[in-house]
Design an enzyme around this catalytic site. Structure first.
Site: not given
Lengths: 562, 382
Positions: A83, A112, A147, A183-184, A267, A269, A282, A316, A342, A345, A464
């Site tokens: 998941h 393009d 994960w 790929s990324s 992180h 990520e 935005s 962290h 953050t 924003k 968890r």
């Protein structure tokens, strides 16, 4: 003689069979057009969203009641691992890349992406990488290490342990993420070059739409963060199959090496997954408030600041592993710092709608929902940075609540907002706004019902990644609530799919610019032709299409430097 | 554009806030839950007091931001005849204000964070004194149960950590397999048990009673069932308990238990140790069973893989915390006709894989009579 040769050639062309690349399917398979690839990214991402969503429903079904017997523990562990993996690597990243692929060249007035073939390569790698990972279910050996795949649990054998990961489970994950990483990387390189080299005349860096800004920052994050994951995965593969001992303390390795390598990818990520969502919001807020974005420079540069800071906060995630106090204080400080841009924003978004003329079409509703929900994800994230309190709630359901308020309440709502916003551009048709509003409210209720109780589960001591829990610890009602909520979200997704199908079949014609928008992707046909623009537009401000439509009050006439 | 459905948002938010507040209250007084707010010692106290600070600050910010959001939604919705708004691109002063204010708030939180961090860090562990004695325990994370070793007294037990009230408990954390995490919400937050890292932590329990402990790091198939109890008792009971635990197992006197002992030697002794029966003493797993050169292998007397059962009958939990050792009310009296239904140990011995699928306990099928004998023996090991 000469004329007859030409005549013969003409006949040959008339009768020759269509090339594969000219058939309908062949065109999609061989395409290097950024718009088609963008749509394929979006569809693939959405497909995996449904897969990951069904995995989520299995999880919530198992946990709905104490001592659940729907899944056995091994299956459950595979499902929760897949998941998370599916949603992060196969839904969010592809969907955001899909938006980027489709929208960024249009937004900056390009024909393009810079490397169309590499773009196609990246997509196919993603698709087959995703299928490869999910195919592990066919062997009954889906990844089961969570994960973040901590060593030494993900090793073939670990010291005196009887149960590490002796089968292929972890290999699927390690090879799969490595493929997706390639790929990324190709996608990110492409974005960076496209944004730097292919902007329309006049579109200086500080006139780029904010979505493009955020895709650019995301691409840099991917370029610098992914190598760390790839290295970590390869080292673990060496441990597993070549007798190396990078993560085994008995032979001089260290299990914490994995955590440091993983989170120094992991992180950034997290911000890779949220920055483009910031970008989408935005774009939508100003259009539906009939105002320009408030504090463009601050939103753009706070994104860049987040990008840099995101490389300094990885530990962290590791406050409980026993790092020295001084290191923990350092990471608490850097985490505090990253909260500031953050917050900036959010305030700028509020100022954008403040004093506007707000239209509540579906994209706006989702964008406003994003602010409301992402705020919760930000606040409970700040709680997690309070190290001593973190000792109590890390690895509990509180963290699960946090990640879902950020990634579902945040990114997923922004993704839906983006789809409702750009669907008319993709197809030339409007989506059903009424059904979309139902989708919003069902999702909004479902997500709060699912994820809010998880804060309390964490506070009540529920860890968890447990496949079941006993009935006597006071967690029953909250879990039942969360499971009901998950199915409500599922209903929302079904409404969304009905809307897509209905609108594709019989949606109202949208015209080129249904929202009276500001950016260049609306200054062309819907859907755009292969070449995007008949003439490459010339840009004189941050809202080029607004300038074109309202020449009397064009932005470039009002010299405002913010 | 009119949007009647939007009106309801206010009610939803009111309902949500109601759910939030009432459930936090419920959480605070949840009797059965291992809640982090049911604090029973200074470490958990430091950690949880920060919760209230964060909660109030977060609520204030939440109300402010959501308030502005909802106010704007209602105030600035498009109505017929609304003129186009002023095209405001930004305001430097405002930007500075809302950069500085959150910075100040966040740094206030950071101050309390670092202060709290230093209060509970290993360096802050109080030195032993007359008023504040100290004991040392090694917590060993196995897949999937906790073993506790008291080096000063050379005592090993499992599933229940026995500690005296008002005493600093210095915990060494050891694993030779995968990563686990030691968590007793009422007493102390988590510290991971990382192979190769000698993490330590400390806590003080200021109330007697039973507190739930939990493994909080995903450690494989049965991560969900790796709980333990911390039993906080007064000093003299602790010393009595210790001296009892130091003894070798008493030889059984009645015939049923004697058969049980024979069965144990035959069926269980390759994985479980009982001092005086198949092992001669308690061993310090953290010293004997490392992966480093010189560490003993699994299956040697020092490193038997199952929990040591020498004083099994005195424990409150069995099977890694999945089941209560429910010996009260003659539940596990071997002569109880309902033994197989009422005694948790019977369920466990009958089919450990049904109770805890995937665990390492591989026992041959036992007849009811054999289970009765084993119960008579094991529950007699006080």
């Amino acid at each position: 003689m000469a004329t007859s040769t030409i005549g013969e050639r003409a006949t040959t062309i008339d009768v020759r069979r269509k090339r594969f690349s000219e058939t309908y399917i062949g065109e999609w398979i061989t395409t290097t057009d950024h718009k088609q690839l963008g749509l394929m990214y979006l569809i693939t991402g959405f497909f995996f969203f449904v897969v990951g969503g069904m995995e989520a429903l299995l999880i919530r079904t198992q946990l709905a009641l104490p001592n659940g017997k729907v899944l056995d523990p091994d299956t459950y562990n595979q499902i929760f691992t897949m998941h998370g993996t599916t949603m992060i690597f196969l839904f969010v990243i592809p969907v955001l890349s899909g938006f980027g692929n489709y929208i960024v060249p249009l937004m900056i007035g390009a024909r393009d992406m810079a490397y169309p073939r590499m773009n196609a390569f990246g997509f196919w790698l993603l698709l087959f990488g995703g299928i490869f990972m999910q195919s592990s279910f066919l062997f009954g050996q889906a990844p089961n290490g969570g994960w973040f795949m901590y060593a030494p649990l993900s090793e073939l054998a670990a010291g005196h342990a009887f149960q590490a990961t002796p089968h292929m489970n972890a290999d699927f994950w390690l090879l799969g993420t490595t493929l997706l990483g390639i790929s990324s990387i190709t996608g990110s390189l492409n974005f960076v070059v496209t944004v730097f080299k292919l902007r329309a005349p006049g579109m200086s860096i500080n006139r780029m739409p904010l979505f493009t800004w955020m895709i650019l920052v995301m691409s840099f994050l991917l370029l610098f963060a992914l190598p760390s994951l790839t290295v970590a995965s390869v080292l673990l593969l060496l441990d597993r199959h070549m007798g190396a001992h990078f993560y085994q303390y008995g032979s001089g390795g260290d299990p914490l090496l994995w955590q440091h390598l993983f989170w120094s990818f992991g992180h950034p990520e997290v911000y890779i997954l949220i920055l483009p969502a910031f970008g989408i919001v935005s774009e939508i807020l100003p259009v539906f408030s009939r105002k320009p974005i408030f504090g463009y420079t601050f939103i753009a540069w706070s994104g860049v600041a987040i990008g840099f800071l995101s490389f300094t906060v990885w530990a962290h995630h590791m406050f409980a592993v026993g790092l020295p106090s001084i290191a923990q204080a350092f990471f608490a400080t850097s985490t505090t710092l990253i909260a500031i841009p953050t917050a900036v924003k959010i305030f700028n978004w509020l100022a954008t709608i403040w004093g506007g003329k707000i239209r509540f079409n579906a994209p706006m509703l989702f964008a406003l929902g994003f602010i409301a929900m992402f705020l919760i994800g930000g606040l409970n994230g700040a709680a997690l940075a309070v190290v001593p309190f973190d000792y109590q709630i890390t690895d509990s359901y509180f963290v699960v609540a946090h990640i879902h308020y950020v990634l579902f309440g945040g990114t997923a709502l922004a993704v839906f907002a983006g789809i409702y916003y750009w669907f008319p551009k993709f197809t030339g048709k409007l989506m059903d706004d009424r059904l979309a509003k139902w989708h919003f409210w069902v999702t909004f209720i479902g997500l709060n019902l699912t994820f809010f109780p998880m804060h309390l589960m964490g506070i009540l001591g529920m860890p968890r990644r447990v496949y079941t829990y006993p009935a006597n610890l006071g967690w029953n009602d909250l879990n039942a609530m969360a499971s009901v909520g998950a199915f409500i979200i599922g209903v929302g997704v079904i409404l969304f799919m009905i809307n897509i199908i209905k609108s594709l079949k019989a949606g109202q014609a949208a015209g080129d610019d249904p929202w009276d928008a500001y950016t260049l992707e609306w200054d062309t046909t819907s859907p755009p032709k292969k070449y995007n623009f008949l003439e490459i537009p010339v840009v004189r401000s941050r809202r080029p299409f607004y300038d074109k439509k309202y020449p009397d009050i064009a932005d470039w006439k009002n010299v405002i430097k913010h | 554009m009119r949007m009647p459905v939007f009106r309801r948002k206010k009610h939803w938010l009111a309902a949500l806030t109601g759910v939030l507040l009432s459930s936090i209250l419920l959480a605070a007084c949840g009797e059965n839950s291992p809640s982090i707010l049911n604090v029973a010692g200074p470490v958990a106290e430091s950690e949880s007091s920060l919760f209230w600070l964060i909660l109030y600050l977060a609520l204030a910010i939440f109300i402010l931001v959501e308030g502005v959001l909802i106010y704007s939604i209602f105030k600035y919705r498009e109505r017929p005849g609304t003129p186009n708004p002023y095209q405001n691109h930004g305001n430097m002063l405002l930007e500075l204000v809302w950069t500085v204010i959150p910075t100040v708030v966040l740094f206030v939180i950071l101050f309390f964070t670092i202060r709290g961090l230093l209060q509970v860090a290993p360096e802050a562990e109080p030195a032993a004194s007359a008023s504040q004695p100290k004991i040392e325990v090694t917590a060993v994370g196995h897949q999937w149960y906790w073993e506790f070793y008291y080096p000063k007294y050379n005592v090993t037990t499992a599933d229940t950590l026995e500690v005296p009230v008002g005493t600093t408990v210095h915990v060494k954390l050891f694993s030779n397999n995968v990563i686990h995490s030691f968590w007793v919400p009422s007493l102390t937050g988590k510290t991971d048990v990382v192979p190769g890292h000698d993490n330590t932590k400390w806590f003080v329990a200021q109330k007697t009673g039973l507190f739930t402990g939990i493994c909080a790091e995903y450690c494989g198939t049965q991560h969900a069932n790796m709980r333990f109890n911390v039993n906080v008792v007064d000093n003299s009971s602790f010393m009595t308990w210790i001296s009892g635990q130091q003894q070798a197992a008493a030889a059984p006197t009645d015939a049923l238990a004697q058969k049980g002992e024979a069965l144990f030697k035959n069926q269980c002794a390759s994985c479980h140790g009982i001092v005086g029966v198949n092992v001669t003493q308690f061993y310090n797993t953290a010293q004997e069973c490392t992966d480093l050169p010189g560490g003993k292998a699994n299956g040697t007397p020092q490193c038997l893989i199952g929990p040591n059962l020498t004083h099994f009958g005195s424990r409150s939990l069995i099977a890694g915390g999945v089941l209560d050792n429910n010996t009260k009310d003659n539940n596990c009296d071997p002569n109880n006709p309902n033994l197989m239904q009422s005694c948790n140990l019977a369920k466990w011995l009958k089919d450990p894989q049904a109770v805890k699928p995937g665990n390492d306990m591989a026992i041959g099928a036992l007849s009811n009579a054999e289970i009765q004998q084993l119960i008579a023996y094991l529950e007699g090991l006080k």
